[in-house]
Design an enzyme around this catalytic site. Structure first.
Site: not given
Length: 466
Positions: A216-218, A238, A221, A272
């Site tokens: 998913g998104s940083t 990831e 994350g 991504c």
């Protein structure tokens, strides 16, 4: 649609709506997992682990192959459901469903590493790999089925049990997967739960979970990283990317444009590792831009169930609004829209025509931030060192590509780019035999191939004296 817990379908008293992004209307309602059901899913997975880890690996391989076969047998149903909840065209949805089966089959053939080491004449050691236990797999909305199978395959083969939580925007296809596999895997080995935003942090911080795999998104994350830290859980992340393509002046701009366009606008740009920005050496800049613009103008945008459609809607309302905001900011900063407009299409649904934008500098938000939507900035450069520096001037490092007719030049540039994957004269060529891994803020660990399998195993050394 129901959740799968301990080999049984589990209903809930609470539900939440799922929106069809092509219409903006409610498509269905999904079960909202209670805290008691979350605890039950983790506890059942923990119980199942005690026997599952001891099953022969050949048996685990065969069961994964049966899971893949069940997915293939239900491909049409899964693809249609995927298009309705996520928005991607039917042809793209079919690729995702077929790819999910392909990934499980490839994973089933991987070997679990085992090494015997002679220390001296009297002593030896065996380095083995052991499963963690209960794995939490947290799945994004852009490729919900594929992302789930990327986690299920290696986790199950390694001898772990797993609790999968799909995105609250796209849970339906993954929940259906749980129903389809109910009679294949032993109870508790695969559990699939769904819920709103508070479920993910509860799962990732659950004391019964020993490993978290998140895609998913940083920004999210970071929260998963923090939640996992309390118990020192195993972690695979990831995350996002701002993936550059560097196009040198010796390429055929028409040929390169077709491949770049496909890699930028796959799944309406919601990938991504998709191309997010293009740096083009000045002599071929205009020709490349013109061809990209032509391809964007010829795109057929609409409901993915229409077989003529090539680009579906942006998948979620928040992402739709964010992409429009970035496009409007680019327009205000002097960006020139050679294809598309900084506005939504008229009518229901989250539709944006694919856009090609020139005239921006490197500091523009559309260049510096991950747009994750159908808009692509193109910037000229003169010297390759300038392009490399610009490509690396980001906190992300998921993927990149170099485009040149000179293979030696392209290969010399590739190691200078801070990215987990650098493709040469291609982009978005993701294979089950190659690792997907990010550097910097694009992730930790790897998925796919033996490298991904290793992330679901712990090292154990058994050393013996003579």
């Amino acid at each position: 649609m129901q959740m799968t817990i301990d080999g049984r379908l589990a209903a809930t008293t609470a539900e939440f709506p799922i929106i069809n992004p092509a219409t903006g209307a409610v498509l269905a309602h999904a079960p909202n997992c209670s805290l008691e059901q979350l605890n039950s899913a983790v506890e059942c997975a923990a119980r199942a682990f005690t026997s599952w880890r001891d099953r022969p690996v050949e048996e685990r391989r065969q069961l994964l192959r049966q899971c893949a076969a069940r997915i293939r047998a239900n491909q049409a149903e899964l693809a249609r459901m995927l298009t309705q909840e996520q928005g991607k065209p039917t042809v793209t949805a079919n690729r995702e469903v077929g790819g999910s089966a392909k990934w499980l089959e490839h994973t089933a053939d991987l070997d679990i590493p085992r090494q015997l080491i002679a220390l001296d004449a009297q002593r030896n050691a065996e380095v083995t790999r052991k499963p963690y236990g209960v794995v939490a797999g947290i799945v994004p909305w852009n490729y919900p089925l594929m992302s789930a199978c990327w986690k299920i395959g290696p986790a199950v083969l390694a001898g772990n049990t797993i609790v999968i939580k799909p995105s609250p925007f796209t849970p339906l296809t993954t929940l259906r997967l749980g129903e389809l596999l109910l009679d294949i895997l032993p109870p508790g080995v695969l559990n699939i739960i769904s819920g709103t935003d508070e479920l993910a942090p509860r799962l990732s911080s659950h004391p019964g979970v020993r490993k978290v795999s998140f895609t998913g998104s940083t920004a999210t994350g970071r929260k998963v990283f923090s939640a996992a830290a309390a118990d020192i859980k195993g972690l695979t992340l990831e995350l996002g990317g701002n993936d550059p393509a560097l196009v040198l002046q010796d390429v055929d701009p028409i040929k390169a444009a077709a491949r770049i366009y496909a890699a930028a606008f796959e799944n309406a740009g919601q990938v991504c590792a998709a191309i997010k920005r293009v740096y083009v050496q000045r002599p071929v800049h205009d020709a490349l831009v013109n061809e990209l613009a032509r391809l964007a103008q010829n795109a057929v945008v609409g409901d993915g169930l229409d077989p003529q459609v090539t680009i579906g809607p942006v998948s979620t309302r928040p992402q739709f609004e964010r992409v429009l905001q970035l496009m409007q900011d680019a327009h205000q900063c002097g960006g020139r829209f050679v294809a598309g407009k900084p506005e939504a299409m008229k009518g229901p649904g989250y539709f944006i025509r694919p856009a090609i934008v020139t005239g921006l500098d490197h500091e523009a938000r559309l260049v510096m931030e991950e747009q994750f939507g159908p808009v692509l900035p193109v910037l000229p450069f003169d010297e390759i060192d300038q392009a490399i520096a610009a490509a690396n001037a980001t906190p992300y490092g998921l993927s990149a590509s170099v485009w040149s007719d000179n293979a030696a030049v392209a290969r010399a540039i590739a190691p200078q780019i801070d990215a987990g994957t650098v493709w040469l004269n291609q982009h978005l060529s993701v294979l089950p035999s190659l690792p997907t891994a990010g550097v910097k803020q694009s992730g930790l660990g790897a998925e796919n191939g033996p490298w991904g399998l290793e992330n679901y195993l712990q090292i154990q050394t058994i050393a013996a004296a003579g």
